[in-house]
Motif scaffolding. Structure first.
Motif, mmCIF file in Angstrom:
data_model
loop_
_atom_site.group_PDB
_atom_site.id
_atom_site.type_symbol
_atom_site.label_atom_id
_atom_site.label_comp_id
_atom_site.label_asym_id
_atom_site.label_seq_id
_atom_site.Cartn_x
_atom_site.Cartn_y
_atom_site.Cartn_z
ATOM 1 N N GLN A 286 -8.899 26.846 42.287
ATOM 2 C CA GLN A 286 -9.418 26.398 43.580
ATOM 3 C C GLN A 286 -10.511 25.348 43.409
ATOM 4 O O GLN A 286 -10.622 24.421 44.209
ATOM 5 C CB GLN A 286 -9.947 27.597 44.360
ATOM 6 N N GLY B 164 -9.866 21.734 45.221
ATOM 7 C CA GLY B 164 -10.617 21.422 46.432
ATOM 8 C C GLY B 164 -10.793 19.935 46.690
ATOM 9 O O GLY B 164 -10.398 19.426 47.758
ATOM 10 N N PHE C 191 -7.459 18.244 47.354
ATOM 11 C CA PHE C 191 -6.974 18.614 48.680
ATOM 12 C C PHE C 191 -7.656 17.778 49.760
ATOM 13 O O PHE C 191 -7.010 17.315 50.707
ATOM 14 C CB PHE C 191 -7.241 20.104 48.910
ATOM 15 N N SER D 74 -1.370 23.651 52.663
ATOM 16 C CA SER D 74 -2.085 24.879 52.337
ATOM 17 C C SER D 74 -1.261 26.120 52.685
ATOM 18 O O SER D 74 -1.202 27.082 51.911
ATOM 19 C CB SER D 74 -3.423 24.911 53.077
ATOM 20 N N HIS E 68 -6.144 26.078 50.662
ATOM 21 C CA HIS E 68 -7.444 25.739 51.248
ATOM 22 C C HIS E 68 -7.319 25.685 52.771
ATOM 23 O O HIS E 68 -7.612 24.659 53.394
ATOM 24 C CB HIS E 68 -7.937 24.402 50.696
ATOM 25 N N PRO F 108 -10.908 25.028 54.599
ATOM 26 C CA PRO F 108 -11.278 23.604 54.629
ATOM 27 C C PRO F 108 -10.322 22.761 55.481
ATOM 28 O O PRO F 108 -10.758 21.820 56.147
ATOM 29 C CB PRO F 108 -11.212 23.190 53.149
ATOM 30 N N GLY G 107 -13.421 18.837 51.220
ATOM 31 C CA GLY G 107 -12.776 19.354 50.021
ATOM 32 C C GLY G 107 -13.776 19.600 48.905
ATOM 33 O O GLY G 107 -13.690 20.592 48.174
ATOM 34 N N ALA H 123 -15.650 22.651 49.701
ATOM 35 C CA ALA H 123 -14.838 23.839 49.459
ATOM 36 C C ALA H 123 -14.837 24.252 47.998
ATOM 37 O O ALA H 123 -14.434 25.376 47.672
ATOM 38 C CB ALA H 123 -13.396 23.597 49.922
ATOM 39 N N SER H 124 -15.278 23.370 47.113
ATOM 40 C CA SER H 124 -15.312 23.696 45.688
ATOM 41 C C SER H 124 -16.552 24.480 45.279
ATOM 42 O O SER H 124 -16.626 24.976 44.162
ATOM 43 C CB SER H 124 -15.245 22.405 44.855
#
Length: 433
Positions: free
Chosen positions: A80, A84, A87, A103, A134, A137, A370, A373-374
């Motif tokens: 992930q 992220g 994505f 996703s 994700h 996100p 993105g 989201a990491s």
């Protein structure tokens, strides 16, 4: 660092103030899309927590010990973490609908592979689609594109309701389906749900959620879009004025509490001496509080206070909670601390996401989300090792001391630098009024 000032300058350079998107905030079509996005997010998060609830038992049945299960969780976090930013870049180039659909497709593959995981190698292979799982996100990208900067924090905050629903329903349904229909039944249900969500995303989310005026404002001499996998583009975003420092605060402030949450299952068992069912009730309590804070409280606060004020307030509460955590001795003390912990975590995540998306060009909001989201996968990747070391050598109080010290330093830094925004209010006034 003045994010608003840089954003206004960027808008002027791009040809004037932002025009309203085709679907204004009061538009019925936009509201329908937002509601669909919330529902899709709640469904996927429910499926995700169903998987979380059965995964330890499935891993044990297949012969994995606690160390092997830890490696499996680390692999999930690494995938992930890597996926992220990619994505986010994909969303900016192909649109939020394509990203959200990707996703759901990845999630469908994830749950389908779990349903066939009859041995450890297949269980490991089932982690691969997680790189593009994700949904949260993706939902943030749709909401960011379809709301004005002023309405964005409250709209993003409503995703907390989805998260709370996912925590409560997912944990409950996962255990119930496992008991009545077997350990693979939650994976079957999750696969079917995500397949349906894929179709709904394709049919109900607009192909282009960004304002048409934003696309029209692109200069004629602009070079072609960089590759989805171009790391230079990610570095460019982090180097923009106002981005790097807010992103650094986002990572650093929440890292100590992230370590604590990673170790929570062990802490609840060894330190609080809770049974599995009691630990589940405690998680449900946290989920309900998160629903209340993000669904009801955040919108009211963002209308009354600037994002700068809320950011400072969340860090102040984080520091206070850390001090209380260092002093707690039983589960009752923790229950008293949880509201403050949930409040600071929710405000921190929503406000920093909103500030970061405002400080980049509209064409790059997906990539920025993105990158945001990491942060959680990064904590899940390196957290078990650091958290385990802290717990083993210094005990539960170490997490509180770390959280108190880190956030106190950040609070002093923000108080001195006045990061960012134009409206300056004392965070203490927020806590008092």
């Amino acid at each position: 660092m003045q994010v608003d000032t840089h954003l206004q300058q960027r808008r002027k350079a791009q040809g004037g103030p932002q025009k309203e998107s085709p679907a204004s905030p009061g538009d019925a079509g936009q509201q329908f899309v937002l509601r669909v996005t919330y529902v899709l997010t709640a469904v996927e998060l429910t499926c995700l927590f169903m998987q979380f609830s059965i995964m330890p038992y499935l891993a044990k049945d297949l012969g994995l010990d606690s160390v092997g299960f830890g490696y499996l969780q680390t692999l999930f976090g690494v995938l992930q973490l890597l996926g992220g930013p990619i994505f986010g870049r994909f969303a900016d180039q192909w649109g939020a609908r394509a990203a959200l659909t990707l996703s759901f497709l990845a999630a469908s593959g994830f749950y389908l592979l779990i349903s066939f995981a009859t041995n450890v190698p297949l269980l490991v292979v089932s982690r691969i689609p997680a790189m593009f799982m994700h949904v949260l996100p993706g939902a943030q990208m749709v909401i960011t594109d379809m709301t004005s900067p002023a309405d964005r924090p409250a709209a993003l905050g409503k995703l907390g309701l989805c998260f709370g629903i996912g925590v409560i329903l997912g944990s409950m349904l996962g255990g119930t389906l496992n008991t009545k229909f077997g350990i693979y039944s939650p994976a079957y249900v999750a696969f079917l749900a995500n397949a349906i969500c894929t179709l709904v995303s394709l049919t109900c989310i607009p192909a282009n959620t960004k304002a048409t005026s934003e696309a029209e404002r692109a200069p004629s001499g602009t070079p072609p879009a960089a590759s989805v996998f171009d790391l230079k583009e990610i570095a460019r975003l982090l180097a923009l004025p106002g981005v790097g420092s807010v992103f650094f605060i986002k990572i650093l402030s929440g890292f100590p509490s992230g370590l604590f949450m990673i170790m929570f299952s062990i802490i609840s068992m060894n330190f609080f001496e809770l049974e599995a069912a009691q630990a589940g009730y405690l998680m449900s309590y946290s989920g309900v509080l998160q629903m209340v804070v993000q669904g009801l409280v955040v919108g009211q606060l963002t209308e009354r206070y600037s994002e700068d004020t809320l950011l400072q307030a969340s860090i102040f509460v984080f520091s206070s909670v850390g001090l209380a955590m260092a002093l707690m001795t039983n589960v009752f003390h923790f229950c008293l601390i949880v509201p403050g912990l949930v409040f600071s975590m929710c405000i921190m995540n929503i406000v920093t996401d909103s500030m970061l998306t405002k400080s980049v060009p509209p064409s790059d909001t997906g990539a920025m989300l993105g990158i945001c989201a990491s942060v959680q996968p990064l904590t899940r990747t390196i957290g078990p090792t650091i958290g385990g070391l802290l717990y083993k050598r210094f005990g539960v109080a170490a997490f509180g001391h770390l959280q108190f010290a880190v956030n106190l330093l950040l609070f002093l830094y923000l108080y001195k630098k006045n990061v960012p925004q134009n409206v300056k209010k004392s965070p203490l006034s927020l806590l008092q009024g």
